[in-house]
Design a protein around this motif. Structure first.
Motif, PDB file in Angstrom:
ATOM      1  N   GLN A  45      36.814  55.863  41.607  1.00  0.00           N
ATOM      2  CA  GLN A  45      38.113  56.255  42.132  1.00  0.00           C
ATOM      3  C   GLN A  45      39.153  55.222  41.690  1.00  0.00           C
ATOM      4  N   SER A  46      40.380  55.667  41.549  1.00  0.00           N
ATOM      5  CA  SER A  46      41.443  54.730  41.180  1.00  0.00           C
ATOM      6  C   SER A  46      41.559  53.655  42.243  1.00  0.00           C
ATOM      7  N   GLY A  47      41.774  52.452  41.783  1.00  0.00           N
ATOM      8  CA  GLY A  47      41.919  51.359  42.728  1.00  0.00           C
ATOM      9  C   GLY A  47      41.534  50.029  42.127  1.00  0.00           C
ATOM     10  N   LEU A  48      41.461  49.049  42.994  1.00  0.00           N
ATOM     11  CA  LEU A  48      41.202  47.674  42.571  1.00  0.00           C
ATOM     12  C   LEU A  48      39.815  47.508  41.963  1.00  0.00           C
ATOM     13  N   LEU A  49      38.802  48.137  42.544  1.00  0.00           N
ATOM     14  CA  LEU A  49      37.436  47.993  42.030  1.00  0.00           C
ATOM     15  C   LEU A  49      37.313  48.544  40.614  1.00  0.00           C
ATOM     16  N   ARG A  50      37.960  49.659  40.378  1.00  0.00           N
ATOM     17  CA  ARG A  50      37.965  50.243  39.032  1.00  0.00           C
ATOM     18  C   ARG A  50      38.667  49.318  38.051  1.00  0.00           C
ATOM     19  N   ALA A  51      39.781  48.753  38.459  1.00  0.00           N
ATOM     20  CA  ALA A  51      40.533  47.845  37.593  1.00  0.00           C
ATOM     21  C   ALA A  51      39.740  46.575  37.285  1.00  0.00           C
ATOM     22  N   ILE A  52      39.054  46.039  38.276  1.00  0.00           N
ATOM     23  CA  ILE A  52      38.252  44.826  38.063  1.00  0.00           C
ATOM     24  C   ILE A  52      37.125  45.099  37.078  1.00  0.00           C
ATOM     25  N   THR A  53      36.447  46.219  37.247  1.00  0.00           N
ATOM     26  CA  THR A  53      35.354  46.559  36.339  1.00  0.00           C
ATOM     27  C   THR A  53      35.870  46.772  34.925  1.00  0.00           C
ATOM     28  N   ALA A  54      36.981  47.456  34.776  1.00  0.00           N
ATOM     29  CA  ALA A  54      37.570  47.667  33.448  1.00  0.00           C
ATOM     30  C   ALA A  54      37.987  46.341  32.822  1.00  0.00           C
ATOM     31  N   LEU A  55      38.545  45.439  33.626  1.00  0.00           N
ATOM     32  CA  LEU A  55      38.941  44.124  33.108  1.00  0.00           C
ATOM     33  C   LEU A  55      37.724  43.329  32.652  1.00  0.00           C
ATOM     34  N   LEU A  56      36.656  43.349  33.429  1.00  0.00           N
ATOM     35  CA  LEU A  56      35.437  42.648  33.029  1.00  0.00           C
ATOM     36  C   LEU A  56      34.849  43.246  31.753  1.00  0.00           C
ATOM     37  N   CYS A  57      34.897  44.558  31.622  1.00  0.00           N
ATOM     38  CA  CYS A  57      34.439  45.196  30.374  1.00  0.00           C
ATOM     39  C   CYS A  57      35.289  44.726  29.195  1.00  0.00           C
ATOM     40  N   ALA A  58      36.586  44.643  29.386  1.00  0.00           N
ATOM     41  CA  ALA A  58      37.471  44.193  28.317  1.00  0.00           C
ATOM     42  C   ALA A  58      37.172  42.757  27.924  1.00  0.00           C
ATOM     43  N   ILE A  59      36.879  41.913  28.892  1.00  0.00           N
ATOM     44  CA  ILE A  59      36.526  40.523  28.593  1.00  0.00           C
ATOM     45  C   ILE A  59      35.235  40.469  27.782  1.00  0.00           C
ATOM     46  N   VAL A  60      34.256  41.274  28.152  1.00  0.00           N
ATOM     47  CA  VAL A  60      32.995  41.333  27.396  1.00  0.00           C
ATOM     48  C   VAL A  60      33.253  41.827  25.981  1.00  0.00           C
ATOM     49  N   TRP A  61      34.098  42.831  25.834  1.00  0.00           N
ATOM     50  CA  TRP A  61      34.407  43.354  24.499  1.00  0.00           C
ATOM     51  C   TRP A  61      35.097  42.303  23.647  1.00  0.00           C
ATOM     52  N   PHE A  62      36.009  41.544  24.250  1.00  0.00           N
ATOM     53  CA  PHE A  62      36.661  40.462  23.519  1.00  0.00           C
ATOM     54  C   PHE A  62      35.628  39.427  23.079  1.00  0.00           C
ATOM     55  N   GLY A  63      34.708  39.077  23.969  1.00  0.00           N
ATOM     56  CA  GLY A  63      33.643  38.135  23.615  1.00  0.00           C
ATOM     57  C   GLY A  63      32.788  38.658  22.478  1.00  0.00           C
ATOM     58  N   CYS A  64      32.482  39.941  22.504  1.00  0.00           N
ATOM     59  CA  CYS A  64      31.686  40.542  21.420  1.00  0.00           C
ATOM     60  C   CYS A  64      32.455  40.518  20.106  1.00  0.00           C
ATOM     61  N   TRP A  65      33.754  40.766  20.171  1.00  0.00           N
ATOM     62  CA  TRP A  65      34.573  40.679  18.954  1.00  0.00           C
ATOM     63  C   TRP A  65      34.533  39.266  18.385  1.00  0.00           C
ATOM     64  N   ARG A  66      34.644  38.268  19.273  1.00  0.00           N
ATOM     65  CA  ARG A  66      34.576  36.875  18.813  1.00  0.00           C
ATOM     66  C   ARG A  66      33.221  36.568  18.186  1.00  0.00           C
ATOM     67  N   ALA A 112      28.620  28.269  22.175  1.00  0.00           N
ATOM     68  CA  ALA A 112      29.274  28.231  23.488  1.00  0.00           C
ATOM     69  C   ALA A 112      29.934  29.576  23.785  1.00  0.00           C
ATOM     70  N   GLN A 113      30.563  30.181  22.783  1.00  0.00           N
ATOM     71  CA  GLN A 113      31.160  31.506  22.950  1.00  0.00           C
ATOM     72  C   GLN A 113      30.083  32.538  23.269  1.00  0.00           C
ATOM     73  N   PHE A 114      28.930  32.432  22.632  1.00  0.00           N
ATOM     74  CA  PHE A 114      27.805  33.326  22.895  1.00  0.00           C
ATOM     75  C   PHE A 114      27.381  33.229  24.360  1.00  0.00           C
ATOM     76  N   ARG A 115      27.210  31.989  24.836  1.00  0.00           N
ATOM     77  CA  ARG A 115      26.814  31.795  26.237  1.00  0.00           C
ATOM     78  C   ARG A 115      27.886  32.315  27.201  1.00  0.00           C
ATOM     79  N   ARG A 116      29.165  32.040  26.903  1.00  0.00           N
ATOM     80  CA  ARG A 116      30.243  32.547  27.760  1.00  0.00           C
ATOM     81  C   ARG A 116      30.211  34.072  27.846  1.00  0.00           C
ATOM     82  N   THR A 117      29.978  34.720  26.728  1.00  0.00           N
ATOM     83  CA  THR A 117      29.929  36.185  26.720  1.00  0.00           C
ATOM     84  C   THR A 117      28.759  36.682  27.563  1.00  0.00           C
ATOM     85  N   LEU A 118      27.621  36.010  27.473  1.00  0.00           N
ATOM     86  CA  LEU A 118      26.480  36.388  28.319  1.00  0.00           C
ATOM     87  C   LEU A 118      26.810  36.214  29.803  1.00  0.00           C
ATOM     88  N   TYR A 119      27.523  35.133  30.149  1.00  0.00           N
ATOM     89  CA  TYR A 119      27.916  34.925  31.542  1.00  0.00           C
ATOM     90  C   TYR A 119      28.849  36.036  32.012  1.00  0.00           C
TER      91      TYR A 119
END
Length: 133
Positions: A45-66, A112-119
């Motif tokens: 559902q729209s809301g904070l939980l959805r936004a947090i999960t999407a943000l965490l996915c974006a951070i993981v995707w950025f880490g994978c790009w790196r 270090a970037q690899f470990r950060r992405t895993l975290y």
């Protein structure tokens, strides 16, 4: 004496190969972000939980790009061309520190970037599983 230099050379080659294979695992790390993102797109559902999960996915995707970028860089880098690579990377990213890093420091940074992405993947899954409960 020749065997000592051969073992150093083969040791460096082994190290480079292992590093490249480790960084190439970005594909599998990226797969771990698919279930939470599918949840965000189709179930949440729209809301904070959805936004947090999407943000965490974006951070993981950025880490994978790196990781993808580092894997590509290390396929070109070696001790002999490290200084030239530093100049080229400085021209691309405009960070003075890139000119002075040794190859070992570059490799340590990539790991270090690899470990950060895993975290971040662990944080994504922990948050997502808590939201499902």
């Amino acid at each position: 004496m020749a065997t000592e230099s051969d073992s150093v050379t083969s040791g460096e080659a082994l190290h480079r190969g292992l590093l490249r294979h480790t960084l190439a695992s970005w594909r599998f790390i990226l797969l771990f972000s698919v279930p939470p993102m599918v949840w965000v797109i189709f179930v949440a559902q729209s809301g904070l939980l959805r936004a947090i999960t999407a943000l965490l996915c974006a951070i993981v995707w950025f880490g994978c790009w790196r990781l993808w970028l580092d894997a590509r860089y290390f396929s070109l880098l070696d001790v002999q061309n490290n200084a030239q690579a530093g100049e080229a990377l400085y021209a691309i990213w405009r960070r003075d520190r890139l000119k002075t890093l040794s190859l070992a420091e570059r490799q340590a940074g990539a790991l270090a970037q690899f470990r950060r992405t895993l975290y971040w993947v662990a944080a994504l899954w922990a948050a997502w599983l808590m939201m499902l409960v």
